[in-house]
Design an enzyme around this catalytic site. Structure first.
Site, mmCIF file in Angstrom:
data_model
loop_
_atom_site.group_PDB
_atom_site.id
_atom_site.type_symbol
_atom_site.label_atom_id
_atom_site.label_comp_id
_atom_site.label_asym_id
_atom_site.label_seq_id
_atom_site.Cartn_x
_atom_site.Cartn_y
_atom_site.Cartn_z
ATOM 1 N N HIS A 1 10.290 48.220 16.112
ATOM 2 C CA HIS A 1 11.546 47.476 16.222
ATOM 3 C C HIS A 1 11.318 45.975 16.306
ATOM 4 C CE1 HIS A 1 13.965 50.742 15.645
ATOM 5 N NE2 HIS A 1 14.378 51.045 16.861
ATOM 6 N N ASP B 1 18.899 45.853 26.314
ATOM 7 C CA ASP B 1 20.236 46.288 25.889
ATOM 8 C C ASP B 1 20.173 47.580 25.080
ATOM 9 O OD1 ASP B 1 21.291 44.063 27.021
ATOM 10 O OD2 ASP B 1 21.358 42.909 25.172
ATOM 11 N N GLU C 1 25.483 39.165 31.532
ATOM 12 C CA GLU C 1 25.124 38.651 30.209
ATOM 13 C C GLU C 1 26.290 37.804 29.715
ATOM 14 O OE1 GLU C 1 23.499 41.252 27.226
ATOM 15 O OE2 GLU C 1 21.912 42.001 28.552
HETATM 16 P P1 FAD Z 1 6.817 47.537 18.183
HETATM 17 O O1 FAD Z 1 7.763 46.730 17.413
HETATM 18 O O2 FAD Z 1 6.383 48.818 17.592
HETATM 19 O O3 FAD Z 1 5.614 46.717 18.731
HETATM 20 C C1 FAD Z 1 5.763 45.403 19.228
HETATM 21 C C2 FAD Z 1 4.402 44.780 19.540
HETATM 22 O O4 FAD Z 1 3.833 45.437 20.647
HETATM 23 C C3 FAD Z 1 3.394 44.916 18.400
HETATM 24 O O5 FAD Z 1 2.560 43.799 18.400
HETATM 25 C C4 FAD Z 1 2.619 46.163 18.778
HETATM 26 O O6 FAD Z 1 1.328 46.163 18.211
HETATM 27 C C5 FAD Z 1 2.607 46.071 20.292
HETATM 28 N N1 FAD Z 1 2.609 47.364 20.951
HETATM 29 C C6 FAD Z 1 3.428 48.417 20.724
HETATM 30 N N2 FAD Z 1 3.125 49.431 21.554
HETATM 31 C C7 FAD Z 1 2.108 49.008 22.330
HETATM 32 C C8 FAD Z 1 1.341 49.586 23.374
HETATM 33 N N3 FAD Z 1 1.564 50.829 23.792
HETATM 34 N N4 FAD Z 1 0.352 48.851 23.938
HETATM 35 C C9 FAD Z 1 0.107 47.587 23.536
HETATM 36 N N5 FAD Z 1 0.782 46.997 22.535
HETATM 37 C C10 FAD Z 1 1.780 47.692 21.952
HETATM 38 N N6 FAD Z 1 14.082 43.168 23.602
HETATM 39 C C11 FAD Z 1 14.457 42.796 24.835
HETATM 40 O O7 FAD Z 1 13.651 42.275 25.594
HETATM 41 N N7 FAD Z 1 15.732 43.001 25.271
HETATM 42 C C12 FAD Z 1 16.669 43.611 24.510
HETATM 43 O O8 FAD Z 1 17.799 43.794 24.942
HETATM 44 C C13 FAD Z 1 16.291 44.047 23.209
HETATM 45 N N8 FAD Z 1 17.161 44.693 22.412
HETATM 46 C C14 FAD Z 1 16.769 45.108 21.173
HETATM 47 C C15 FAD Z 1 17.675 45.789 20.370
HETATM 48 C C16 FAD Z 1 17.302 46.237 19.122
HETATM 49 C C17 FAD Z 1 18.295 46.969 18.267
HETATM 50 C C18 FAD Z 1 16.002 45.961 18.634
HETATM 51 C C19 FAD Z 1 15.595 46.388 17.260
HETATM 52 C C20 FAD Z 1 15.096 45.259 19.420
HETATM 53 C C21 FAD Z 1 15.467 44.828 20.692
HETATM 54 N N9 FAD Z 1 14.578 44.147 21.522
HETATM 55 C C22 FAD Z 1 14.962 43.772 22.782
HETATM 56 C C23 FAD Z 1 13.248 43.752 21.041
HETATM 57 C C24 FAD Z 1 12.178 44.744 21.459
HETATM 58 O O9 FAD Z 1 11.865 44.553 22.818
HETATM 59 C C25 FAD Z 1 10.933 44.508 20.617
HETATM 60 O O10 FAD Z 1 11.212 44.814 19.291
HETATM 61 C C26 FAD Z 1 9.743 45.281 21.122
HETATM 62 O O11 FAD Z 1 8.694 45.003 20.266
HETATM 63 C C27 FAD Z 1 9.947 46.774 21.307
HETATM 64 O O12 FAD Z 1 9.957 47.470 20.134
HETATM 65 P P2 FAD Z 1 8.942 48.672 19.827
HETATM 66 O O13 FAD Z 1 8.773 49.552 20.979
HETATM 67 O O14 FAD Z 1 9.453 49.244 18.565
HETATM 68 O O15 FAD Z 1 7.570 47.900 19.595
#
Ligand code: FAD
Length: 536
Positions: free
Chosen positions: A105, A172, A288
């Site tokens: 994400h 969120d 917020e």
């Molecule tokens: P990825 O996108 O898969 O990874 C993000 C990064 O973390 C990459 O560099 C990856 O290599 C690393 N990573 C992933 N897993 C691990 C692990 N287990 N150990 C170490 N590194 C790791 N963020 C907020 O703070 N507040 C919000 O309200 C919020 N709302 C969102 C709403 C939507 C619809 C979306 C799409 C995103 C939102 N985000 C929000 C952003 C979100 O926190 C980031 O996209 C975050 O990266 C989490 O997504 P993911 O778990 O898919 O991680």
């Protein structure tokens, strides 16, 4: 001989039937030239995939702007698989990159690894079949949950609610992984009071860039603990996090109020977050804010941004948006249960006394706690997170900023009024709310402005796949304006292209960040998609 032929053929068919499943269990040979060939000899080879489905998923993300093709994707069956892969890459004469992928994400390829290996973290949680969230209690910590790094926050909510408990700090959107948000910070409406998610972790298990398993906490291996929280996946892969829990409330009073005066809006937000003790009953639980702008798509009473408000009120809300151009919407919540219903109402009335919202423009809902925390739902069900017209491939050229309180008024006039409103292309959600610096731990990698109170501003644009560049250009102009005006913004979920920009982002923390990288991932193989130490 001739008469024996049918019997021999019969036995050959039988033998084939028996051994063919065994043959198909042999790991398919990876077609890539980018990984060392002896990787095939490791037992993890059978959990590596390079088929089109696996590659397609790992080379895309929510942003739909960047694409980086990995050589293979690891679908780990255990944490040991991840450790073996990293150890192998680290000790290889030609080290390759590795990125953990939570839900992908990210919006700019941060979880991708060009020509390297992407580790599909959610597949690990699927395989351990629900055992990835364990709730316990200790005299020193109180209640906590041990949670796998690839677990979704939504699953953490449901598992802890079964015990009448809940984490205190949310994003969120709940369909993000624990490891993914902890690698950034994890912010939302509870941050002003409980800190970001990274402030609510007691300990973690991490597989470092050398392939070693390390448990860390503020007491044990604290350097790694602080490095990993907000560390963009640079120091290790989080396989377990111990998350603080509190008794879960049952219901929520959820209120929105509208402002046409920016100064009054910001003053009221800042006043409300100044009451922020963790145990302080008269504090809000959530705060917020968002902007409602007179822009193309917000002309319709059916626009999703109005869906919170009763439909009878849509036309009068639209008319003040049209009149003032921008309406600022304060959003707050107070949690309660059977014992605290009356006091919650009273506390809200006291908190609202003296606020300067437009008379007659306050709206209240009463919802269950789970509906509130999960209010954005899951993406497939929720058209507001996809293309504004609901059609075609969507890109998400987001820009998330932290802005110091002292410069927020200049930001409002220079960015919202002079750039965003005039350009008239912003279609997604624009979030705007303050938080308190003292709820963050400066020893962690996350970077925030150097002021007691700062705002987060999220331009959560959705655009057609071939339209994102216009939004990107607006994002660049916003950053350029801030630079020219001396507004010291920090990007949240940052996207930089050069080391110089990263150095500038980290400021005083850059040296420590580099030293920690040299210590925990000396071959610089982890999370190359962040482009801090790698060009990816
Ligand atoms: P990825 O996108 O898969 O990874 C993000 C990064 O973390 C990459 O560099 C990856 O290599 C690393 N990573 C992933 N897993 C691990 C692990 N287990 N150990 C170490 N590194 C790791 N963020 C907020 O703070 N507040 C919000 O309200 C919020 N709302 C969102 C709403 C939507 C619809 C979306 C799409 C995103 C939102 N985000 C929000 C952003 C979100 O926190 C980031 O996209 C975050 O990266 C989490 O997504 P993911 O778990 O898919 O991680």
């Amino acid at each position: 001989m001739a008469e024996n032929f049918p019997i021999i053929a019969y036995f050959m068919v039988i033998i084939f039937i028996y051994i063919s499943p065994l043959m198909s269990k042999q790991p398919p040979k990876l077609e890539t030239n980018f990984l060392p060939p002896n990787l095939q000899n490791l037992s993890i080879a059978k959990t590596l995939r390079d088929d089109p489905d696996a590659i397609k998923l790992a080379s895309s993300d929510y942003g739909n702007i960047v694409q980086e093709i990995p050589a293979a994707v690891l679908y780990p069956s255990s944490k040991n698989d991840i450790a073996s892969l990293i150890k192998f890459a680290h000790s290889s004469s030609s080290p390759f990159n590795i990125a953990a992928r939570g839900q992908g994400h990210s919006v700019r390829g941060q979880a991708m690894a060009r020509n390297g290996v992407v580790v599909n973290m959610t597949s690990l949680e699927d395989r351990i079949n629900g055992s990835g969230i364990v709730v316990s209690r200790s005299p020193s910590l109180g209640f906590y949950a041990d949670v796998g790094g690839g677990q979704l926050w939504g699953d953490v909510l449901h598992a802890t609610l079964e015990r009448g408990l809940s984490p205190v700090s949310w994003t969120d959107y709940l369909y993000l992984t624990v490891g993914g948000t902890l690698s950034n910070a994890g912010i939302g409406g509870e941050t002003f009071r409980f800190g970001p998610q990274i402030s609510n972790v007691f300990e973690m298990d991490v597989i470092t860039g050398t392939g070693d398993f390390v448990s860390c906490s503020p007491e044990k291996n604290m350097n790694l603990f602080h490095a990993v929280l907000g560390g963009f996946g640079q120091f290790g892969i989080i396989t377990r996090a111990r998350i603080a829990l509190e008794p879960a409330p049952k219901r929520v009073k959820w209120v929105r109020m509208l402002y046409n005066d920016f100064t009054a809006f910001a003053r009221d937000q800042e006043h409300l977050i100044s009451i922020n003790g963790r145990k302080q009953n008269n504090a809000l639980d959530y705060l917020e804010g968002l902007l409602l702008m007179n822009q193309g798509s917000l002309g319709s009473p059916h626009d999703w941004r109005l869906s919170f408000f009763p439909s009878n009120d849509h036309s009068r809300i639209l008319s003040i948006i049209k009149k003032y151009g921008i309406i600022y919407c304060l959003e707050v919540a107070k949690y309660y249960d059977d014992h605290t219903l009356e006091s919650a109402d009273e506390e809200l009335q006291v908190l609202f006394k003296g606020l300067s919202f437009i008379t007659g423009f306050t709206f209240e809902k009463d919802v269950s706690y789970v509906d509130f925390v999960n209010r954005t739902g899951k993406m497939e069900d929720d058209s507001k997170l996809t293309h504004p017209d609901g059609v075609g491939p969507t890109s998400h050229p987001w820009l998330n900023l932290f802005v110091p309180k002292s410069q927020i008024s200049g930001f409002n006039s220079g960015v919202f009024k002079d750039i965003v409103l005039k350009r008239n292309i912003t279609t997604g959600l624009v979030l705007f709310y303050p938080m308190n610096r003292n709820k963050w731990d400066d020893r962690m990698s996350a970077v925030i402005p150097d002021e007691d109170v700062f705002y987060t501003i999220g331009f959560l644009h959705s655009s057609g796949f071939d339209e994102w560049e216009a939004y990107d250009a607006q994002n660049k102009d916003i950053l350029q304006f801030c630079y020219n005006a001396g507004i010291e913004v920090k990007q949240y979920l940052p996207n930089y292209k050069t080391k110089e920009e990263w150095k500038n982002h980290f400021g005083m923390k850059w040296r420590t960040f580099q030293e920690r990288k040299a210590l925990f991932d000396p071959k610089m193989i982890l999370s190359p998609g962040q482009r801090i130490f790698n060009d990816n």
